[in-house]
Design an enzyme around this catalytic site. Structure first.
Site, mmCIF file in Angstrom:
data_model
loop_
_atom_site.group_PDB
_atom_site.id
_atom_site.type_symbol
_atom_site.label_atom_id
_atom_site.label_comp_id
_atom_site.label_asym_id
_atom_site.label_seq_id
_atom_site.Cartn_x
_atom_site.Cartn_y
_atom_site.Cartn_z
ATOM 1 N N LYS A 75 0.549 -1.073 0.113
ATOM 2 C CA LYS A 75 -0.382 -0.156 0.172
ATOM 3 C C LYS A 75 0.780 1.067 0.284
ATOM 4 C CE LYS A 75 -4.077 2.262 3.103
ATOM 5 N NZ LYS A 75 -4.586 1.919 3.367
ATOM 6 N N LEU A 124 -6.172 8.802 3.423
ATOM 7 C CA LEU A 124 -6.565 7.574 4.050
ATOM 8 C C LEU A 124 -7.932 7.452 4.651
ATOM 9 C CD1 LEU A 124 -3.039 5.945 5.006
ATOM 10 C CD2 LEU A 124 -3.666 6.374 3.055
ATOM 11 N N SER A 150 -9.520 1.705 2.995
ATOM 12 C CA SER A 150 -8.297 2.978 2.561
ATOM 13 C C SER A 150 -7.536 2.080 1.260
ATOM 14 C CB SER A 150 -7.637 3.907 3.346
ATOM 15 O OG SER A 150 -6.744 3.232 3.857
ATOM 16 N N VAL A 171 -7.555 1.766 10.160
ATOM 17 C CA VAL A 171 -8.083 2.095 10.834
ATOM 18 C C VAL A 171 -9.425 2.389 11.271
ATOM 19 C CG1 VAL A 171 -7.515 4.472 10.242
ATOM 20 C CG2 VAL A 171 -7.908 4.459 12.365
ATOM 21 N N GLY A 172 -10.762 2.038 10.242
ATOM 22 C CA GLY A 172 -11.837 1.558 10.933
ATOM 23 C C GLY A 172 -12.159 0.427 9.285
ATOM 24 N N GLY A 173 -11.634 -0.240 9.438
ATOM 25 C CA GLY A 173 -12.073 -1.384 8.476
ATOM 26 C C GLY A 173 -11.202 -1.079 7.041
ATOM 27 N N SER A 174 -9.776 -0.451 6.798
ATOM 28 C CA SER A 174 -9.139 0.050 5.900
ATOM 29 C C SER A 174 -8.838 -1.560 4.976
ATOM 30 C CB SER A 174 -8.088 1.269 5.638
ATOM 31 O OG SER A 174 -9.229 2.417 5.691
#
Length: 512
Positions: A75, A124, A150, A171-174
């Protein structure tokens, strides 16, 4: 070449190590396929030229790591020496990283060959995949859909078959959104199980919502092989803040029946019919296979989203987040957000109060974006700790090993994720709790799901719910996944559970 591309990672790495497959054949087969997928989906940001040199060197050293000769994709936000980590910001162009991130160093020492960097959304902090430098990345399964984000470039490349193993952050589902949207597997480990040294995050220094780095691949065994390779002395030496916990084979290969908690909804984001069915059918398969399934009651998800996620990420009134956009051109899609973030606290309070009777969720978001004093941030961190302990207490009371949870899906249309930030509720919970969570595709949207979607109203019946109903539409044949979750530091148990789900789905599909 087709034969090479069809080999699963464990088999491919075995053939590379025993010499029955020359590394250059594998490398160029994947470079060719990656180029094709990049042309179709716009997922690659840079080709790592030095990978060809590394390929020649690897042959000479004779040291065969666990990932010897395996081409891997990285990434954009993960540092590779001599290359930009842009995060989709123009100001970060031509600022090459001075050294490899620890994860990339360990991959190289294990013989892997990082060969491309992949696209991300600007900043992101999004689960789509678009920025002004590289443009929009498309879902390889259906080009009108988002690949998720992201780590969207990774999702598209691995999902399209142009990379056998990819690395992203979450960090939230990336990691989990792209895997679910593109029909592959991913593991978000506990935040500090793998080193984050040399990995750039969207909001620096933010501690309320925990980020993690993890692998994405077509199957669970590949994720396990990757974790085995990374959890080695090299990583523990290169980053002494990572606990020296090698991969626990015994837990991963155990066949003991599991006690599995499950829920079909979080009562915040109404699941699409396919999401609900994915959990139900998986639950049934697991029960038939001799596991025990126990309903788990989720509490106060709305409070968690507004007070821990939004307020936690933007506790400084979003000042740090706004700073990253300074001097950038692209602000149009974030117009309202920027205007809100820049507003003084008194105005946020007034707006929140006015909006409350009409759009309660919007009102909560405005309120959560106030700038906090230091003591307020500390008390927030304390509250998150308490929440985590309560969640674990509820888990232990039911005597659970793991948890089966919904995963947002099918893939949303391009442009929808930015309008639907509230739909991160299923994934972000496990960043707040810092539990390992993996994603496994289990089914596809059917005509019946599509029919049932016509009655979808959501729990709040607000603009977001109506927009989400639209975003789910027209998805027959697209994959839908479930989340498999374990307690902190139990990645091996999480993977073991994922492997179980994957095997039962394969078996079921063979019988059909």
């Amino acid at each position: 070449m087709i034969a090479i591309l069809s080999l699963p990672l464990p088999e491919l790495s075995k053939k590379l190590r025993d010499g029955s497959l020359p590394p250059e054949h594998v490398f160029y087969a994947y470079v060719g396929k990656a180029l094709q997928i990049a042309t179709e989906t716009n997922c690659i940001t840079e080709y790592l030229q030095e990978s060809e040199t590394q390929l020649q060197k690897a042959k000479l050293t004779g040291k065969l790591g666990l990932l010897y000769g395996v081409p891997v994709s990285i990434k954009d936000s993960i540092d590779c020496q001599g290359h930009d980590s842009t995060l989709g910001f123009i100001k970060n162009l031509n600022k090459p990283a001075a050294e490899d991130s620890v994860v990339v160093q360990v991959l190289r020492r294990q013989g892997a060959i990082p060969f491309v960097k992949t696209n991300v959304p600007q900043s992101l902090i999004s689960y789509d995949c678009k920025n002004l430098i590289f443009g929009q990345t498309f879902n390889p399964l259906l080009y009108t859909r988002s690949p998720g984000g992201s780590s969207g470039g990774e999702g598209a490349l691995v999902g399209g078959g142009g990379s056998i193993l990819g690395f992203g952050t979450d960090v939230g589902g990336s990691l989990r959104f792209p895997a679910a949207f593109c029909g592959i597997c991913a593991l978000k480990p506990t935040g500090n199980r793998l080193s984050k040294k040399g990995i750039i995050s969207g909001v620096l220094g933010q501690k309320a919502v925990v980020a993690a780095v993890g692998p994405m691949a077509k199957d669970v065994e590949s994720l396990a092989l990757c974790m085995r390779a990374l959890l080695c002395e090299d990583m523990f030496n290169l980053d002494s803040t990572v606990p020296p916990l090698p991969f626990n084979e015994e837990v991963y290969s155990s066949t003991q029946p599991l006690r599995i908690g499950y829920y079909e909804t979080d009562f915040f984001t109404m699941p699409s019919p396919a999401m609900r069915r994915a959990v139900r059918e998986t639950k049934q398969l697991l029960e038939d296979a001799g596991h025990t399934l126990v309903p788990f009651e989720l509490m106060n998800v709305d409070y968690m989203i507004f007070n821990f996620c939004v307020r936690g990420m933007f506790a400084d009134g979003a000042t740090s987040f706004l700073k990253t956009f300074k001097g950038e051109l692209e602000k149009s899609s974030m117009g309202l957000f920027f205007w809100l973030a820049k507003s003084p606290n008194w105005l946020k309070t007034v707006l929140s109060w006015i909006a409350k009777p009409f759009v309660p969720r919007f009102s909560d978001i405005i309120r959560s974006m106030r700038a906090n004093t230091v003591d307020e941030v500390w008390s927030l961190h304390h509250e998150i700790e308490e929440f985590c302990h309560q969640f674990i207490a509820q888990w232990k009371k039911l005597n659970l090993d793991v948890m089966l949870c919904p995963m947002l899906g099918p893939a949303l249309g391009i442009g929808y994720p930015r309008k639907l930030s509230v739909a991160v509720s299923y994934t972000m919970l496990y960043n707040v709790l810092d539990f390992p969570a993996g994603v496994v595709p289990v089914t596809m949207v059917t005509d019946e799901d599509e029919e049932e979607l016509k009655g979808y109203q959501g729990y709040f019946r607000d603009w977001w719910d109506r927009t989400l109903a639209k975003a789910f539409r027209g998805s027959v044949g697209l994959p839908v996944a479930v989340q498999c979750v374990a307690l902190p530091w139990h990645e091996e148990l999480c993977l073991r559970f994922m492997k179980e789900v994957e095997a039962l789905i394969l078996k079921k599909n063979r019988l059909i």
